[in-house]
Design a protein around this motif. Structure first.
Motif, mmCIF file in Angstrom:
data_model
loop_
_atom_site.group_PDB
_atom_site.id
_atom_site.type_symbol
_atom_site.label_atom_id
_atom_site.label_comp_id
_atom_site.label_asym_id
_atom_site.label_seq_id
_atom_site.Cartn_x
_atom_site.Cartn_y
_atom_site.Cartn_z
ATOM 1 N N GLU A 208 4.227 -4.549 -4.933
ATOM 2 C CA GLU A 208 3.919 -5.968 -5.146
ATOM 3 C C GLU A 208 4.974 -6.861 -4.496
ATOM 4 O OE1 GLU A 208 2.984 -7.382 -9.002
ATOM 5 O OE2 GLU A 208 1.438 -5.869 -9.374
ATOM 6 N N ALA A 209 6.237 -6.449 -4.558
ATOM 7 C CA ALA A 209 7.297 -7.236 -3.915
ATOM 8 C C ALA A 209 7.049 -7.338 -2.414
ATOM 9 C CB ALA A 209 8.662 -6.611 -4.198
ATOM 10 N N ALA A 210 6.593 -6.247 -1.798
ATOM 11 C CA ALA A 210 6.292 -6.255 -0.367
ATOM 12 C C ALA A 210 5.151 -7.220 -0.052
ATOM 13 C CB ALA A 210 5.937 -4.843 0.099
ATOM 14 N N VAL A 211 4.125 -7.240 -0.900
ATOM 15 C CA VAL A 211 3.005 -8.163 -0.708
ATOM 16 C C VAL A 211 3.478 -9.609 -0.826
ATOM 17 C CG1 VAL A 211 0.793 -8.942 -1.634
ATOM 18 C CG2 VAL A 211 1.299 -6.496 -1.505
ATOM 19 N N VAL A 212 4.354 -9.873 -1.796
ATOM 20 C CA VAL A 212 4.881 -11.232 -1.981
ATOM 21 C C VAL A 212 5.640 -11.681 -0.738
ATOM 22 C CG1 VAL A 212 6.547 -12.623 -3.264
ATOM 23 C CG2 VAL A 212 4.976 -11.123 -4.494
ATOM 24 N N LEU A 213 6.497 -10.817 -0.198
ATOM 25 C CA LEU A 213 7.265 -11.169 1.003
ATOM 26 C C LEU A 213 6.343 -11.455 2.182
ATOM 27 C CD1 LEU A 213 10.187 -8.568 0.807
ATOM 28 C CD2 LEU A 213 10.255 -10.987 0.193
ATOM 29 N N GLU A 214 5.317 -10.626 2.348
ATOM 30 C CA GLU A 214 4.386 -10.825 3.458
ATOM 31 C C GLU A 214 3.595 -12.122 3.290
ATOM 32 O OE1 GLU A 214 2.666 -9.885 7.109
ATOM 33 O OE2 GLU A 214 4.442 -9.105 6.072
ATOM 34 N N LEU A 215 3.197 -12.441 2.062
ATOM 35 C CA LEU A 215 2.467 -13.686 1.815
ATOM 36 C C LEU A 215 3.359 -14.895 2.071
ATOM 37 C CD1 LEU A 215 -0.006 -15.227 0.857
ATOM 38 C CD2 LEU A 215 0.708 -14.827 -1.507
ATOM 39 N N LEU A 216 4.623 -14.814 1.697
ATOM 40 C CA LEU A 216 5.553 -15.916 1.966
ATOM 41 C C LEU A 216 5.669 -16.181 3.462
ATOM 42 C CD1 LEU A 216 8.415 -15.136 -0.594
ATOM 43 C CD2 LEU A 216 6.831 -17.057 -0.676
ATOM 44 N N GLU A 217 5.798 -15.126 4.240
ATOM 45 C CA GLU A 217 5.901 -15.293 5.703
ATOM 46 C C GLU A 217 4.596 -15.851 6.273
ATOM 47 O OE1 GLU A 217 7.253 -11.671 7.459
ATOM 48 O OE2 GLU A 217 9.243 -11.777 6.524
ATOM 49 N N HIS A 218 3.473 -15.430 5.714
ATOM 50 C CA HIS A 218 2.178 -15.957 6.152
ATOM 51 C C HIS A 218 2.083 -17.462 5.878
ATOM 52 C CE1 HIS A 218 -2.191 -16.443 6.478
ATOM 53 N NE2 HIS A 218 -2.162 -16.988 5.271
ATOM 54 N N GLY A 343 1.514 -6.599 7.637
ATOM 55 C CA GLY A 343 2.951 -6.346 7.595
ATOM 56 C C GLY A 343 3.462 -5.759 6.304
ATOM 57 N N VAL A 344 2.570 -5.381 5.387
ATOM 58 C CA VAL A 344 3.029 -4.874 4.094
ATOM 59 C C VAL A 344 3.786 -3.563 4.251
ATOM 60 C CG1 VAL A 344 2.259 -3.997 1.850
ATOM 61 C CG2 VAL A 344 1.247 -6.064 2.787
ATOM 62 N N GLY A 345 3.312 -2.692 5.152
ATOM 63 C CA GLY A 345 4.009 -1.430 5.382
ATOM 64 C C GLY A 345 5.445 -1.654 5.847
ATOM 65 N N TYR A 346 5.637 -2.617 6.750
ATOM 66 C CA TYR A 346 6.992 -2.951 7.195
ATOM 67 C C TYR A 346 7.835 -3.484 6.040
ATOM 68 C CZ TYR A 346 10.671 -6.043 8.812
ATOM 69 O OH TYR A 346 11.873 -6.683 8.961
ATOM 70 N N GLN A 347 7.250 -4.332 5.203
ATOM 71 C CA GLN A 347 8.007 -4.897 4.086
ATOM 72 C C GLN A 347 8.436 -3.812 3.092
ATOM 73 O OE1 GLN A 347 9.016 -7.823 4.293
ATOM 74 N NE2 GLN A 347 7.544 -9.007 5.502
ATOM 75 N N LYS A 498 2.301 17.764 -9.188
ATOM 76 C CA LYS A 498 1.587 16.563 -8.784
ATOM 77 C C LYS A 498 1.024 16.709 -7.372
ATOM 78 C CE LYS A 498 4.454 13.521 -11.604
ATOM 79 N NZ LYS A 498 5.358 12.380 -11.597
ATOM 80 N N LYS A 499 -0.130 16.089 -7.166
ATOM 81 C CA LYS A 499 -0.740 16.118 -5.853
ATOM 82 C C LYS A 499 -0.099 15.082 -4.944
ATOM 83 C CE LYS A 499 -5.221 17.657 -7.604
ATOM 84 N NZ LYS A 499 -6.665 17.345 -7.700
ATOM 85 N N ASN A 500 -0.047 15.404 -3.660
ATOM 86 C CA ASN A 500 0.524 14.492 -2.681
ATOM 87 C C ASN A 500 -0.595 13.602 -2.145
ATOM 88 O OD1 ASN A 500 2.195 13.256 -0.883
ATOM 89 N ND2 ASN A 500 1.953 14.839 0.673
ATOM 90 N N LYS A 501 -0.824 12.467 -2.794
ATOM 91 C CA LYS A 501 -1.934 11.591 -2.437
ATOM 92 C C LYS A 501 -1.642 10.836 -1.140
ATOM 93 C CE LYS A 501 -3.352 10.893 -7.216
ATOM 94 N NZ LYS A 501 -3.598 9.894 -8.270
ATOM 95 N N GLN A 502 -2.705 10.566 -0.387
ATOM 96 C CA GLN A 502 -2.612 9.766 0.820
ATOM 97 C C GLN A 502 -3.186 8.386 0.520
ATOM 98 O OE1 GLN A 502 -1.408 10.822 3.848
ATOM 99 N NE2 GLN A 502 -0.827 12.812 2.981
ATOM 100 N N PHE A 503 -2.539 7.338 1.068
ATOM 101 C CA PHE A 503 -3.095 6.011 0.881
ATOM 102 C C PHE A 503 -2.735 5.148 2.072
ATOM 103 C CE2 PHE A 503 0.975 6.217 -1.240
ATOM 104 C CZ PHE A 503 1.622 5.083 -0.828
ATOM 105 N N SER A 504 -3.451 4.055 2.205
ATOM 106 C CA SER A 504 -3.277 3.163 3.350
ATOM 107 C C SER A 504 -2.844 1.794 2.862
ATOM 108 C CB SER A 504 -4.594 3.046 4.123
ATOM 109 O OG SER A 504 -4.497 2.070 5.136
ATOM 110 N N VAL A 505 -1.824 1.207 3.531
ATOM 111 C CA VAL A 505 -1.358 -0.128 3.207
ATOM 112 C C VAL A 505 -1.163 -0.905 4.496
ATOM 113 C CG1 VAL A 505 0.437 -1.510 2.158
ATOM 114 C CG2 VAL A 505 -0.200 0.647 1.114
ATOM 115 N N GLY A 506 -1.847 -2.027 4.609
ATOM 116 C CA GLY A 506 -1.661 -2.875 5.783
ATOM 117 C C GLY A 506 -1.936 -2.164 7.091
ATOM 118 N N GLY A 507 -2.924 -1.250 7.072
ATOM 119 C CA GLY A 507 -3.255 -0.525 8.291
ATOM 120 C C GLY A 507 -2.357 0.646 8.576
ATOM 121 N N ASN A 508 -1.385 0.940 7.712
ATOM 122 C CA ASN A 508 -0.469 2.054 7.886
ATOM 123 C C ASN A 508 -0.798 3.153 6.895
ATOM 124 O OD1 ASN A 508 1.778 0.836 9.776
ATOM 125 N ND2 ASN A 508 1.293 -0.709 8.251
#
Length: 523
Positions: A208-218, A343-347, A498-508
């Motif tokens: 969530e912190a990464a999303v907040v930073l990306e939204l601020l820059e947007h 840019g969420v992945g970068y954040q 635990k299973k090693n889940k795959q997920f996508s964030v911001g195209g990454n």
């Protein structure tokens, strides 16, 4: 310029101190005299409730024609009387549907300290002595609508001057956002993104912190907003500290204020971004179940408000106000996911580098960053049985022996956790001891005393996996005044992988192993 003074004798030193004390007393008398003159000639005197009991007013027995106490619903009755005793006519203003006084002592609450003068008079006075202010002059009517319906029974009215406030007039010419597409409400849903909350001193959520930073820059890239016109609110101290440290590391964001709900009460911003933090499989929301906090947070915004949250966690039948809030944002606002921000992945990588010490925080944030690193190191130690010392091993043997005796007497032990009423009976106990030097960091930033005492709900320390719930329990048998650290005993699931889940964030594309704090396996 520094001056070094040497005294030839103790007597000379004593005389110097006496002269300094005499001068200080003269200065205090002079200040009191000046203050008295100012108050004598003033038509209006502004003061806090504590200031109403100041020496200037006490010694001169000042009284006033009328006393007005603003935000009286936030003040204890005891503090209000300091001002009330100076007048024969009293006017109080407040909103009982926003935050009450902050009372630390549970005993004091039970004895009625949290029952305010505002509540008492509201119940006792007749209706012709009370007045409800129905017109608000701050925010767009869409921002007001949820609070108006849920809290104020539809009685609030937005003044024409602010009813249609938007960010359209702030839109940059270079922006690709069209004027009719400028949102007032925005919901960024992190459901199924793997952004799991993390327990430290309180709670944080790096996703969530990464999303907040990306939204601020947007926002800054597309709107001519001043940084002081933007506010970020999080109910949890850890999240506030994480976002604040990240903001101060970015020169293009530095100056944006991130604080808790309590800090923002009574303030307003053109733009408000709210990070609710909580994201877990058990739908545990903590003090987010206090509807007044959401009322305060939401109504700080004038033109635009965004909520970043995991709707699967906070939308539950026990919280009808949250369900209505999410429905209101979905019907009246713009609904996005982290994938809509490239840019969420970068954040996330930036925040990880900050927490790992790869990025040097500003001087004023170093102590907090150090505390965050210490907490992360401690959490890592909890997950590694190899770090258990002899004292921890002896404690484990003792606990296991007690558990066997308990089972012989009562059969299979069934524990009730405050986080989950059903506990997997196949889990093993692995006590881990981690020595930490309390003197290397600010003690107030470290995670003790515990929120939930260990012995309170797991007396025999068996069959519990706190890591599964995203929290840790600390026992403080050894954190004495010399700062030898605190022992931690946690339960670890030794049989379930635990299973090693795959997920996508911001195209990454990411996996749990890439970001352990997002719920992945720890190496």
């Amino acid at each position: 310029m520094n001056a070094i003074v040497y005294w030839n004798s103790f007597t000379e030193h004593r005389d110097f101190l006496e002269r300094m004390e005499a001068n200080a007393e003269i200065a205090r008398k002079y200040q009191t005299g000046v203050s008295k003159v100012i108050v004598d000639f003033a038509d209006v005197v502004f003061s806090t409730l504590q200031g109403a009991a100041t020496r200037v007013l006490e010694q001169n027995n000042f009284s006033f024609d009328v006393v007005i106490i603003d935000e009286c619903s936030q003040a204890t009755e005891l503090s209000a009387w300091a001002a009330i005793l100076r007048t024969k006519k009293l006017i109080i203003a407040g909103d009982r549907l926003q935050l009450p006084p902050f009372i630390i002592s549970e005993e004091a609450k039970e004895l009625g300290l949290n029952f305010t003068l505002f509540d008492r008079l509201r119940k006792r006075l007749s209706r012709n002595l009370t007045q409800v202010l129905r017109v608000q002059y701050r925010m767009n009517e869409k921002i007001m609508a949820w609070s108006n319906e849920y809290f104020y029974k539809g009685k609030l009215i937005a003044n024409d001057a602010c009813a249609q406030y938007t960010l359209q007039e702030y839109l940059k010419e270079s922006s690709q956002i069209k004027g009719d597409k400028v949102p007032v409400l925005m919901l960024i849903d992190t459901k199924n993104c793997g952004f799991i909350e993390k327990r430290g001193i309180s709670y944080s959520n790096i996703g969530e912190a990464a999303v907040v930073l990306e939204l601020l820059e947007h926002l800054l890239a597309n709107y001519n907003l001043k940084k002081e016109e933007i506010g970020v609110i999080s109910p949890y101290q850890d999240q506030h500290e994480l976002i604040t440290t990240a903001i101060e590391c970015k020169s293009d964001l530095r100056g944006i204020k991130c604080q808790t709900v309590d800090y923002f009460q009574g303030k307003e911003k053109e733009v408000i971004i709210i990070s609710l933090v909580r994201s877990n499989q058990f739908q545990i929301v903590g003090f987010l179940d206090d509807s007044r906090r959401m009322n305060v947070a939401l109504m700080r915004a004038k033109r635009f408000v965004a909520i970043v949250c995991d709707t699967s966690t906070i939308s539950q039948p026990e919280l009808p106000f949250m369900i209505k809030l999410i429905d209101h944002f979905k019907s009246q606002g713009q609904v996005l996911t982290p994938d809509d921000f490239k840019g969420v992945g970068y954040q996330i990588r930036f925040l990880r580098s900050l927490l790992n010490g790869e990025i040097e925080p500003p001087a004023g944030r170093k102590s907090q960053a150090k505390a965050i690193q210490n907490i992360d190191a401690m959490n890592q130690a909890f997950a590694d049985p190899g770090l258990a010392n002899n004292r921890g091993i002896k404690e484990e043997e003792k606990i296991q022996a007690e558990g066997k005796d308990q089972k012989k007497k009562k059969g299979a032990l069934k524990l009730q956790s405050p986080l989950n009423p059903v506990i997997n009976q196949n889990m093993n106990v692995a006590p881990i001891a981690n020595e930490m030097n309390r003197q290397t960091t600010n003690p107030s930033l470290m995670p003790y005393p515990p929120r939930v005492p260990l012995k309170k709900f797991m007396p025999n320390q068996e069959n519990l996996d706190p890591a599964q719930f995203g929290f840790y329990n600390y026992s403080h048998q050894n954190h004495g005044s010399r700062g030898r650290g605190n022992e931690a005993i946690i339960a670890k699931n030794a049989s379930k992988e635990k299973k090693n889940k795959q997920f996508s964030v911001g195209g990454n594309r990411f996996s749990d192993e890439d970001f352990p704090e997002l719920g992945g396996n720890k190496k």
